[in-house]
Design a protein around this motif. Structure first.
Motif, PDB file in Angstrom:
ATOM      1  N   GLU A  22       0.832  -1.202   0.000  1.00  0.00           N
ATOM      2  CA  GLU A  22       0.000   0.000   0.000  1.00  0.00           C
ATOM      3  C   GLU A  22       0.872   1.260   0.000  1.00  0.00           C
ATOM      4  O   GLU A  22       0.576   2.229  -0.714  1.00  0.00           O
ATOM      5  CB  GLU A  22      -0.913   0.001   1.225  1.00  0.00           C
ATOM      6  N   GLU A  23       1.964   1.244   0.786  1.00  0.00           N
ATOM      7  CA  GLU A  23       2.856   2.405   0.833  1.00  0.00           C
ATOM      8  C   GLU A  23       3.598   2.591  -0.491  1.00  0.00           C
ATOM      9  O   GLU A  23       3.822   3.728  -0.928  1.00  0.00           O
ATOM     10  CB  GLU A  23       3.843   2.249   1.990  1.00  0.00           C
ATOM     11  N   SER A  25       2.441   1.776  -3.425  1.00  0.00           N
ATOM     12  CA  SER A  25       1.445   2.336  -4.345  1.00  0.00           C
ATOM     13  C   SER A  25       1.265   3.834  -4.107  1.00  0.00           C
ATOM     14  O   SER A  25       1.133   4.621  -5.045  1.00  0.00           O
ATOM     15  CB  SER A  25       0.100   1.615  -4.176  1.00  0.00           C
ATOM     16  N   LYS A  26       1.294   4.231  -2.834  1.00  0.00           N
ATOM     17  CA  LYS A  26       1.143   5.650  -2.503  1.00  0.00           C
ATOM     18  C   LYS A  26       2.353   6.445  -2.986  1.00  0.00           C
ATOM     19  O   LYS A  26       2.212   7.584  -3.441  1.00  0.00           O
ATOM     20  CB  LYS A  26       0.945   5.828  -0.996  1.00  0.00           C
ATOM     21  N   LEU A  27       3.555   5.850  -2.877  1.00  0.00           N
ATOM     22  CA  LEU A  27       4.750   6.515  -3.391  1.00  0.00           C
ATOM     23  C   LEU A  27       4.585   6.825  -4.882  1.00  0.00           C
ATOM     24  O   LEU A  27       4.871   7.936  -5.342  1.00  0.00           O
ATOM     25  CB  LEU A  27       5.987   5.629  -3.189  1.00  0.00           C
ATOM     26  N   LYS A  28       4.129   5.819  -5.635  1.00  0.00           N
ATOM     27  CA  LYS A  28       3.939   6.016  -7.071  1.00  0.00           C
ATOM     28  C   LYS A  28       2.900   7.102  -7.338  1.00  0.00           C
ATOM     29  O   LYS A  28       3.110   7.995  -8.164  1.00  0.00           O
ATOM     30  CB  LYS A  28       3.506   4.702  -7.705  1.00  0.00           C
ATOM     31  N   SER A  29       1.779   7.016  -6.620  1.00  0.00           N
ATOM     32  CA  SER A  29       0.690   7.971  -6.823  1.00  0.00           C
ATOM     33  C   SER A  29       1.129   9.390  -6.470  1.00  0.00           C
ATOM     34  O   SER A  29       0.853  10.343  -7.211  1.00  0.00           O
ATOM     35  CB  SER A  29      -0.515   7.560  -5.977  1.00  0.00           C
ATOM     36  N   ASP A  30       1.822   9.541  -5.334  1.00  0.00           N
ATOM     37  CA  ASP A  30       2.270  10.868  -4.905  1.00  0.00           C
ATOM     38  C   ASP A  30       3.249  11.463  -5.896  1.00  0.00           C
ATOM     39  O   ASP A  30       3.228  12.673  -6.168  1.00  0.00           O
ATOM     40  CB  ASP A  30       2.921  10.784  -3.522  1.00  0.00           C
ATOM     41  N   THR A  33       1.398  12.733  -8.998  1.00  0.00           N
ATOM     42  CA  THR A  33       0.564  13.933  -8.801  1.00  0.00           C
ATOM     43  C   THR A  33       1.341  15.128  -8.257  1.00  0.00           C
ATOM     44  O   THR A  33       0.958  16.266  -8.495  1.00  0.00           O
ATOM     45  CB  THR A  33      -0.587  13.636  -7.823  1.00  0.00           C
ATOM     46  N   LYS A  38       6.365  15.765  -3.000  1.00  0.00           N
ATOM     47  CA  LYS A  38       5.274  15.050  -2.350  1.00  0.00           C
ATOM     48  C   LYS A  38       5.750  13.691  -1.828  1.00  0.00           C
ATOM     49  O   LYS A  38       5.293  13.216  -0.790  1.00  0.00           O
ATOM     50  CB  LYS A  38       4.105  14.865  -3.319  1.00  0.00           C
ATOM     51  N   LEU A  42       6.350  11.201   2.694  1.00  0.00           N
ATOM     52  CA  LEU A  42       6.176   9.807   3.088  1.00  0.00           C
ATOM     53  C   LEU A  42       7.514   9.200   3.515  1.00  0.00           C
ATOM     54  O   LEU A  42       7.577   8.434   4.481  1.00  0.00           O
ATOM     55  CB  LEU A  42       5.568   8.995   1.946  1.00  0.00           C
TER      56      LEU A  42
END
Length: 406
Positions: A22-23, A25-30, A33, A38, A42
């Motif tokens: 999950e983290e 995936s958030k790295l990629k998303s951040d 965007t 950003k 994290l």
């Protein structure tokens, strides 16, 4: 192509060591965007989590089993060192006694009274000893393990925690046998002692137990190194890294395991320290966060037992001075770390930049390719990689001097 693929797989494995899916995936998303800035938030949170992770190790056994000596050995201390657990005293308290690691205060070792010294049942004992806060238990015996030890182990297992059986003072037992017999085979005698311990624990209801035969006064011999490896392997990845860094440098293998732990942090620190713009070396101090770089090298020294506290403890044990140990290491990185030293490291890092590009481009699966060879990220990554390698070499030199003195 094969080397690049191998580097990517290795780096992705290292990334997942500290990050959940999950983290990641958030790295990629951040990044998609908000870019690097950003992502930094994290990473700062993760580094803080690593620095603040607590590890609580419970050591239990009857009076005279050698609990205090084991706790001191795991902390790299002798009984006369400041803050060492008292050895050879009569057990009068029924309360757990905590001892912090000399340089990593989030790591604590707890001396628990043996269940044979209390009136508690195995279940109530664990409740009274605040069972939940410990990451694992070491059950120590100087002779035979008792039925109480087996009951405690079964209760620990029932509640979902790890436990380890340690037969202490093996050096004294072997020395006695050596003096009494005309012919003596140390390996065979250790095998007999181990088999006896396993047999008795088996009869008490512990199937196929692993028993470690150790001497807390000779931590580089017998089963002590194997015990340390087993303790680390039984922990979740982040706590395992904390445990490895807390180990004393008893052999080269531990130093190199520490290097493996520290190298996994470098890419996070590199992103936090710099951006992705191309930079000339003269602008290094502006492009990279000096505070992060200096702090990282100081943390590397601490993890590799090269800080002043660890060197002082080692100097007292070996009869050498801290200055002698630093002289043996022959490194400017053991002195004060300043911005000019970091710039000096940066000048040297230019030469090794190409060698780390293959790994650095893939450090974050799916987004790492943004970092080019001219980025401040890569400069910081190169500096810290070079600094860590130099400090590992220092730690190995200091270990060789210490072993020679002992």
């Amino acid at each position: 192509m094969g080397n690049a693929s191998s580097s990517q797989q290795t780096a992705q494995s290292e990334t997942s060591t500290y990050f959940t899916q999950e983290e990641i995936s958030k790295l990629k998303s951040d990044f998609e965007t908000g870019g690097v800035e950003k992502v930094k938030s994290l990473l700062k949170k993760k580094v803080k989590e690593l620095d603040n992770t607590e590890l609580n190790i419970a050591v239990t056994g009857d009076t005279g089993a050698g609990k205090s000596s084991l706790i001191n050995a795991m902390r790299g201390l002798c009984s006369e060192d400041e803050g060492a657990a008292a050895v050879g005293t009569t057990e009068t308290t029924m309360e757990p006694t905590g001892y912090s690691h000399p340089t990593l205060p989030n790591v604590r070792y707890w001396d628990l009274p043996g269940i044979g010294t209390t009136q508690f049942t195995a279940g109530s004992y664990l409740k009274e000893m605040e069972f939940k806060k410990y990451d694992f238990f070491i059950i120590v015996a100087a002779g035979r393990f008792t039925e109480n030890d087996a009951k405690l182990a079964k209760e620990i297992k029932r509640l979902g925690k790890e436990f380890y059986f340690v037969r202490s003072k093996i050096d004294a037992d072997l020395d006695s046998m050596r003096k009494e017999r005309k012919t003596f085979d140390e390996g065979a005698e250790m095998g007999k002692i181990r088999s006896d311990c396993v047999s008795r624990l088996g009869k008490a209801g512990i199937p196929d137990p692993t028993v470690f035969l150790i001497s807390s006064f000779e931590p580089d011999r017998y089963d002590f190194p194997r015990l340390m490896e087993a303790l680390g392997d039984g922990l979740p990845s982040i706590k395992e890294s904390v445990f490895i860094l807390a180990l004393p440098n008893i052999n080269v293998q531990i130093i190199r395991k520490k290097r493996e732990v520290l190298v996994k942090r470098i890419w996070m620190l590199a992103i936090m320290s710099g951006g992705v713009g191309a930079i000339p070396v003269p602008g290094l101090s502006a492009a990279c966060d000096m505070g992060i770089l200096i702090g990282a090298i100081i943390d590397f020294r601490k993890g590799l037992c090269l800080d002043d506290v660890a060197l002082r403890i080692l100097a007292e044990r070996t009869g050498k001075s801290v200055e002698d140990l630093k002289a043996a290491a022959q490194s400017f990185l053991l002195g004060e770390i300043t911005a000019p030293i970091i710039v000096r490291m940066g000048l040297g890092a230019v030469a090794v930049t190409v060698s780390v590009v293959g790994t650095a481009l893939y450090l974050i699966p799916g987004i790492g390719s943004v970092f080019g060879a001219g980025s401040s990220f890569l400069m910081t990554y190169s500096i810290l990689t070079k600094a860590l390698q130099l400090l590992v070499e220092c730690a190995e030199k200091v270990l060789a001097v210490a072993k020679g003195a002992e």
